[in-house]
Scaffold this active site. Sequence first.
Site, short mmCIF file in Angstrom:
data_model
loop_
_atom_site.label_atom_id
_atom_site.label_comp_id
_atom_site.label_asym_id
_atom_site.label_seq_id
_atom_site.Cartn_x
_atom_site.Cartn_y
_atom_site.Cartn_z
N SER A 197 0.93 -1.28 0.04
CA SER A 197 -0.05 -0.02 -0.13
C SER A 197 0.72 1.19 -0.02
CB SER A 197 -0.90 -0.09 1.34
OG SER A 197 -1.48 1.24 1.45
N TYR B 121 -2.04 -1.30 10.35
CA TYR B 121 -2.10 -1.18 9.04
C TYR B 121 -0.65 -0.70 8.55
CZ TYR B 121 -4.07 -0.88 4.11
OH TYR B 121 -4.01 -1.26 2.80
P1 NAD Z 1 -11.23 -6.19 0.33
O1 NAD Z 1 -12.07 -5.90 1.68
O2 NAD Z 1 -12.44 -5.83 -0.84
O3 NAD Z 1 -10.79 -7.72 0.04
C1 NAD Z 1 -10.23 -8.54 0.98
C2 NAD Z 1 -10.14 -9.68 0.80
O4 NAD Z 1 -9.56 -10.41 1.67
C3 NAD Z 1 -11.48 -10.67 0.58
O5 NAD Z 1 -11.52 -11.57 -0.21
C4 NAD Z 1 -11.61 -11.27 2.03
O6 NAD Z 1 -12.49 -12.24 1.98
C5 NAD Z 1 -10.01 -11.55 2.31
N1 NAD Z 1 -9.83 -11.84 3.67
C6 NAD Z 1 -10.10 -10.91 4.80
N2 NAD Z 1 -9.59 -11.37 5.76
C7 NAD Z 1 -9.16 -12.61 5.52
C8 NAD Z 1 -8.58 -13.83 6.13
N3 NAD Z 1 -8.40 -13.68 7.34
N4 NAD Z 1 -8.12 -14.95 5.60
C9 NAD Z 1 -8.33 -15.09 4.06
N5 NAD Z 1 -8.86 -14.09 3.36
C10 NAD Z 1 -9.33 -12.86 4.08
O7 NAD Z 1 -10.02 -5.37 0.34
P2 NAD Z 1 -9.14 -4.82 -0.97
O8 NAD Z 1 -9.31 -3.28 -0.82
O9 NAD Z 1 -9.48 -5.32 -2.04
O10 NAD Z 1 -7.83 -5.12 -0.28
C11 NAD Z 1 -6.92 -6.05 -0.84
C12 NAD Z 1 -5.47 -5.73 -0.56
O11 NAD Z 1 -5.20 -4.53 -1.19
C13 NAD Z 1 -5.14 -5.63 1.05
O12 NAD Z 1 -4.20 -6.09 1.32
C14 NAD Z 1 -5.18 -4.13 1.32
O13 NAD Z 1 -4.48 -3.61 2.32
C15 NAD Z 1 -4.50 -3.66 -0.11
N6 NAD Z 1 -4.73 -2.23 -0.53
C16 NAD Z 1 -6.01 -1.67 -0.57
C17 NAD Z 1 -6.20 -0.59 -0.92
C18 NAD Z 1 -7.46 0.21 -1.06
O14 NAD Z 1 -7.74 1.44 -1.41
N7 NAD Z 1 -8.60 -0.52 -1.51
C19 NAD Z 1 -5.27 0.52 -1.20
C20 NAD Z 1 -3.81 -0.10 -0.94
C21 NAD Z 1 -3.70 -1.47 -0.47
#
Ligand code: NAD
Length: 256
Positions: free
Chosen positions: A139, A152
Amino acid sequence: MNLAGKTALVTGSTSGIGLGIACRLAMAGANLVINGFGDVEQALGAVRRTGGQVRHHPADMSDPEEIAALVAFVESEFGALDILINNAGIQHVAPVDEFPVERWDSIIAINLSSTFHTTRLALPGMRKRGWGRIINIASVHGLVGSAGKAAYVAAKHGVVGLTKVIALETAREAITCNAICPGWVLTPLVQQQIDDRAQADGDRLRARHDLLAEKQPSLEFVTPEQLGELTLYLCSDAAAQVRGVAWNIDGGWIAQ
Ligand code: NAD
């Protein structure tokens, strides 16, 4: 880019960024193992519509034993784990002195330690086959901080550090390890933060605008599709000497 014959594991890929990346890798011909909770059938359907074979494994990424079962499942279903995308992640926002201890522990386990476990378990197979790609979805919070996100930010900085170490330990092999550092992407994880803001001032559109305006100069969200394209590039031969980077894709967030 043709990934036919390669197998990819994307952790946390039943929604959001992980699902976008899984679909793009499947479109390029890879076999996929997806993981995560929620609407598994819908996620499987989305990947299936884009391409090849896909399976789901329900491992909880906070549990090292379940992670070991997940990696073994990938190798037994498809005979290999060639592309490892460490994506599972959760968020919790609170000041550090009010941060719930169990949320700290879960965020460190899911967002950071799971990447260590999948990598240590996947590397021997990659070495045996002489090729591998490890891509950690960190991130911008792996590069800079934001108030309220102690666990985080700590976990994502840890992911960026771990990425560099793995890249060094594999530097003379056809195995690369890199991190992708997205800014705001409109997924359920971010929608929750918009909803929390909207609850405070009652206006969802303004909450969405303010969230972007505070950090992301483009005022536009990064998309899972754009992250899928960058992931595909990092899997390509052209990226064979891209090693240990933390590649921000963030609408200008950390250029400030
Ligand atoms: P999201 O909530 O849409 O998806 C998260 C996924 O992780 C889902 O499939 C959920 O079921 C799964 N998950 C959660 N807890 C879990 C566990 N204990 N075991 C297995 N699976 C689990 O989130 P997202 O925004 O798509 O985020 C995905 C990644 O990208 C994360 O690592 C997040 O930190 C990173 N990220 C997101 C953003 C953003 O703006 N959305 C920005 C930077 C980084």
